[in-house]
Scaffold this motif. Structure first.
Motif, PDB file in Angstrom:
ATOM      1  N   ILE A   3       0.825  -1.208   0.000  1.00  0.00           N
ATOM      2  CA  ILE A   3       0.000   0.000   0.000  1.00  0.00           C
ATOM      3  C   ILE A   3       0.861   1.262   0.000  1.00  0.00           C
ATOM      4  O   ILE A   3       0.573   2.226  -0.716  1.00  0.00           O
ATOM      5  CB  ILE A   3      -0.952  -0.009   1.217  1.00  0.00           C
ATOM      6  CG1 ILE A   3      -1.889  -1.212   1.176  1.00  0.00           C
ATOM      7  CG2 ILE A   3      -1.736   1.295   1.301  1.00  0.00           C
ATOM      8  CD1 ILE A   3      -2.830  -1.208   0.009  1.00  0.00           C
ATOM      9  N   ALA A   4       1.935   1.292   0.770  1.00  0.00           N
ATOM     10  CA  ALA A   4       2.793   2.475   0.854  1.00  0.00           C
ATOM     11  C   ALA A   4       3.442   2.776  -0.497  1.00  0.00           C
ATOM     12  O   ALA A   4       3.482   3.926  -0.939  1.00  0.00           O
ATOM     13  CB  ALA A   4       3.854   2.282   1.928  1.00  0.00           C
ATOM     14  N   ALA A   5       3.931   1.744  -1.146  1.00  0.00           N
ATOM     15  CA  ALA A   5       4.562   1.940  -2.449  1.00  0.00           C
ATOM     16  C   ALA A   5       3.536   2.398  -3.481  1.00  0.00           C
ATOM     17  O   ALA A   5       3.823   3.276  -4.315  1.00  0.00           O
ATOM     18  CB  ALA A   5       5.234   0.653  -2.900  1.00  0.00           C
ATOM     19  N   LEU A   6       2.355   1.856  -3.433  1.00  0.00           N
ATOM     20  CA  LEU A   6       1.292   2.259  -4.348  1.00  0.00           C
ATOM     21  C   LEU A   6       0.905   3.718  -4.121  1.00  0.00           C
ATOM     22  O   LEU A   6       0.732   4.480  -5.074  1.00  0.00           O
ATOM     23  CB  LEU A   6       0.078   1.352  -4.170  1.00  0.00           C
ATOM     24  CG  LEU A   6      -1.122   1.644  -5.072  1.00  0.00           C
ATOM     25  CD1 LEU A   6      -0.741   1.521  -6.542  1.00  0.00           C
ATOM     26  CD2 LEU A   6      -2.274   0.717  -4.726  1.00  0.00           C
ATOM     27  N   ALA A   7       0.777   4.105  -2.858  1.00  0.00           N
ATOM     28  CA  ALA A   7       0.431   5.488  -2.528  1.00  0.00           C
ATOM     29  C   ALA A   7       1.508   6.447  -3.011  1.00  0.00           C
ATOM     30  O   ALA A   7       1.211   7.512  -3.564  1.00  0.00           O
ATOM     31  CB  ALA A   7       0.214   5.636  -1.029  1.00  0.00           C
ATOM     32  N   MET A   8       2.765   6.086  -2.822  1.00  0.00           N
ATOM     33  CA  MET A   8       3.866   6.936  -3.273  1.00  0.00           C
ATOM     34  C   MET A   8       3.868   7.045  -4.792  1.00  0.00           C
ATOM     35  O   MET A   8       4.089   8.119  -5.350  1.00  0.00           O
ATOM     36  CB  MET A   8       5.203   6.401  -2.766  1.00  0.00           C
ATOM     37  CG  MET A   8       5.414   6.621  -1.284  1.00  0.00           C
ATOM     38  SD  MET A   8       7.030   6.059  -0.711  1.00  0.00           S
ATOM     39  CE  MET A   8       8.128   7.104  -1.626  1.00  0.00           C
ATOM     40  N   SER A   9       3.608   5.949  -5.452  1.00  0.00           N
ATOM     41  CA  SER A   9       3.559   5.949  -6.900  1.00  0.00           C
ATOM     42  C   SER A   9       2.430   6.840  -7.410  1.00  0.00           C
ATOM     43  O   SER A   9       2.598   7.607  -8.368  1.00  0.00           O
ATOM     44  CB  SER A   9       3.379   4.525  -7.416  1.00  0.00           C
ATOM     45  OG  SER A   9       3.244   4.523  -8.813  1.00  0.00           O
ATOM     46  N   LEU A  15       1.863  14.425  -8.990  1.00  0.00           N
ATOM     47  CA  LEU A  15       2.818  15.527  -9.045  1.00  0.00           C
ATOM     48  C   LEU A  15       3.286  15.780 -10.472  1.00  0.00           C
ATOM     49  O   LEU A  15       3.321  16.923 -10.930  1.00  0.00           O
ATOM     50  CB  LEU A  15       4.027  15.232  -8.144  1.00  0.00           C
ATOM     51  CG  LEU A  15       5.167  16.247  -8.222  1.00  0.00           C
ATOM     52  CD1 LEU A  15       4.721  17.612  -7.720  1.00  0.00           C
ATOM     53  CD2 LEU A  15       6.376  15.738  -7.451  1.00  0.00           C
ATOM     54  N   MET A  16       3.605  14.728 -11.196  1.00  0.00           N
ATOM     55  CA  MET A  16       4.076  14.881 -12.568  1.00  0.00           C
ATOM     56  C   MET A  16       2.974  15.472 -13.456  1.00  0.00           C
ATOM     57  O   MET A  16       3.252  16.298 -14.325  1.00  0.00           O
ATOM     58  CB  MET A  16       4.570  13.547 -13.124  1.00  0.00           C
ATOM     59  CG  MET A  16       5.796  13.003 -12.391  1.00  0.00           C
ATOM     60  SD  MET A  16       7.147  14.179 -12.205  1.00  0.00           S
ATOM     61  CE  MET A  16       7.600  14.455 -13.887  1.00  0.00           C
ATOM     62  N   GLN A  17       1.734  15.078 -13.237  1.00  0.00           N
ATOM     63  CA  GLN A  17       0.627  15.638 -13.997  1.00  0.00           C
ATOM     64  C   GLN A  17       0.452  17.128 -13.683  1.00  0.00           C
ATOM     65  O   GLN A  17       0.214  17.936 -14.592  1.00  0.00           O
ATOM     66  CB  GLN A  17      -0.669  14.888 -13.696  1.00  0.00           C
ATOM     67  CG  GLN A  17      -0.719  13.513 -14.309  1.00  0.00           C
ATOM     68  CD  GLN A  17      -1.956  12.731 -13.901  1.00  0.00           C
ATOM     69  OE1 GLN A  17      -2.607  13.042 -12.897  1.00  0.00           O
ATOM     70  NE2 GLN A  17      -2.285  11.707 -14.664  1.00  0.00           N
ATOM     71  N   ASN A  18       0.586  17.490 -12.411  1.00  0.00           N
ATOM     72  CA  ASN A  18       0.465  18.894 -12.017  1.00  0.00           C
ATOM     73  C   ASN A  18       1.585  19.736 -12.617  1.00  0.00           C
ATOM     74  O   ASN A  18       1.353  20.861 -13.073  1.00  0.00           O
ATOM     75  CB  ASN A  18       0.442  19.035 -10.504  1.00  0.00           C
ATOM     76  CG  ASN A  18      -0.842  18.520  -9.890  1.00  0.00           C
ATOM     77  OD1 ASN A  18      -1.854  18.382 -10.581  1.00  0.00           O
ATOM     78  ND2 ASN A  18      -0.815  18.215  -8.606  1.00  0.00           N
ATOM     79  N   VAL A  19       2.785  19.198 -12.624  1.00  0.00           N
ATOM     80  CA  VAL A  19       3.918  19.914 -13.218  1.00  0.00           C
ATOM     81  C   VAL A  19       3.697  20.080 -14.718  1.00  0.00           C
ATOM     82  O   VAL A  19       3.908  21.164 -15.273  1.00  0.00           O
ATOM     83  CB  VAL A  19       5.245  19.178 -12.928  1.00  0.00           C
ATOM     84  CG1 VAL A  19       6.382  19.733 -13.764  1.00  0.00           C
ATOM     85  CG2 VAL A  19       5.586  19.259 -11.447  1.00  0.00           C
ATOM     86  N   SER A  20       3.246  19.037 -15.364  1.00  0.00           N
ATOM     87  CA  SER A  20       2.978  19.093 -16.800  1.00  0.00           C
ATOM     88  C   SER A  20       1.900  20.126 -17.110  1.00  0.00           C
ATOM     89  O   SER A  20       2.033  20.914 -18.056  1.00  0.00           O
ATOM     90  CB  SER A  20       2.555  17.719 -17.309  1.00  0.00           C
ATOM     91  OG  SER A  20       2.239  17.770 -18.674  1.00  0.00           O
TER      92      SER A  20
END
Length: 57
Positions: A3-9, A15-20
């Motif tokens: 779950i932690a890795a999925l949440a981070m992903s 974040l990448m979508q917001n930056v784009s």
């Protein structure tokens, strides 16, 4: 995947979508400013350009 890795992903993807999106908005603003400057230059160099229409019958 835990779950932690999925949440981070998911957060990384968000974040990448917001930056784009932010970059796209900046590029659009820049292009709008360029277009306005081009129109100003054309108006200044040809003050009657586009103001009249010649019609022949």
């Amino acid at each position: 995947m835990d779950i932690a890795a999925l949440a981070m992903s998911m957060k990384h993807t968000e974040l990448m979508q917001n930056v784009s999106l932010a970059m796209t908005k900046k590029v659009m603003e820049f292009q709008q400013e360029n277009a306005e400057q081009i129109v100003e230059v054309i108006d200044a160099s040809h003050p009657v350009l586009g103001k009249t229409i010649d019609i022949s019958v």
